[in-house]
Design a protein around this motif. Sequence first.
Motif, PDB file in Angstrom:
ATOM      1  N   ASN A  32       0.824  -1.216   0.000  1.00  0.00           N
ATOM      2  CA  ASN A  32       0.000   0.000   0.000  1.00  0.00           C
ATOM      3  C   ASN A  32       0.856   1.263   0.000  1.00  0.00           C
ATOM      4  O   ASN A  32       0.480   2.266  -0.613  1.00  0.00           O
ATOM      5  N   LEU A  33       2.001   1.224   0.689  1.00  0.00           N
ATOM      6  CA  LEU A  33       2.925   2.358   0.627  1.00  0.00           C
ATOM      7  C   LEU A  33       3.409   2.581  -0.802  1.00  0.00           C
ATOM      8  O   LEU A  33       3.540   3.736  -1.251  1.00  0.00           O
ATOM      9  N   LEU A  34       3.686   1.500  -1.524  1.00  0.00           N
ATOM     10  CA  LEU A  34       4.127   1.605  -2.914  1.00  0.00           C
ATOM     11  C   LEU A  34       3.042   2.226  -3.787  1.00  0.00           C
ATOM     12  O   LEU A  34       3.322   3.088  -4.628  1.00  0.00           O
ATOM     13  N   VAL A  35       1.789   1.801  -3.594  1.00  0.00           N
ATOM     14  CA  VAL A  35       0.683   2.363  -4.377  1.00  0.00           C
ATOM     15  C   VAL A  35       0.535   3.852  -4.096  1.00  0.00           C
ATOM     16  O   VAL A  35       0.399   4.673  -5.021  1.00  0.00           O
ATOM     17  N   ILE A  36       0.563   4.241  -2.809  1.00  0.00           N
ATOM     18  CA  ILE A  36       0.419   5.655  -2.441  1.00  0.00           C
ATOM     19  C   ILE A  36       1.562   6.474  -3.020  1.00  0.00           C
ATOM     20  O   ILE A  36       1.348   7.535  -3.620  1.00  0.00           O
TER      21      ILE A  36
END
Length: 326
Positions: A32-36
Amino acid sequence: MSNSSAVSEWNISGMAASGILGLAFLVGAPGNLLVIWTIVQHVKLRSFTVALILHLAVADLLVVITLPFWIYSMAQSWIFGPVACKAVVYVVCSCMYASVFLITAMSVERYVAIRYPFSLMNQKRTAILVKALAGIWALAFLFAIPSVITYHVDMMDGIPQCLFRTYSSLSQEVVCFLLEIVIGFIIPYLVLGICYRQVASYLRQMNLQQKCKSSTVIICIVVAFAICWFPYHLNNTIHLFNNPDVNEPDESFYHALSLISGALVFINSSLNPVLYTFVARRFQGSLMKSNLVKLFKDIASTYAKSPESTDLATIPNILHNEQTRM
């Protein structure tokens, strides 16, 4: 069932749930950090869909960062106190409502963009999006308030756990149950079903590859959410109608089932980055990040120009097809 059997059942289910939650954290937190990071840093032109995916990733990340609390609690005990129990549960419940509302908003936006292209002209998009996102989060925080009232720390086989809900009356229990399953599951999925039935019909007429691609992303999100959340709502339904609090063995068995179905809920917050990556494989690139950038930019550019170009260009053909069928 003896008390030792109940303790063993609790320990086995607790270890299984801890393993599931550990995997969800290892996948979900960086995912999710990568997506954000990908959307914030590389997708400057954001459509409705990409903005909603960004907020969905934020909601999933908030859920995932609570996992260390639950993992330690299941492995040992809840040592963080009653205030932390209510706070962590409130975060999870708020993000649960936010997630399903965001997913529903994606389907509604997709239907409106395809069926009524003039209604989302550029000058209106920002204002509508800001109001929609503010409304979604406000409703999510509001509907999660009952969790603060009902959840508390109690003893499970002599070990304090933040897994218990206490109701002042049967009517309060029914209201909380209906709130979760009706507002958080049934109504959103009725809206999803109606919208996607219409979207599928128009996509077949318009034959737009990019729209089909972005629709595939959202359909995957919808299916994953349903699979992960259905056991939780089913478990609550069984608990409400079978009243497992009649005796201790049944109560212990119910909480063991709650652990497993609850763990699946957390899995959902880790699945979406995996789904994006799977769809992004269709793009050429050596890094997952570059593939995700291309995926989100492709979705954003498609819907940024659809009312003025792509969608409008197809309207005469659609009208001609409708007249031909008549």
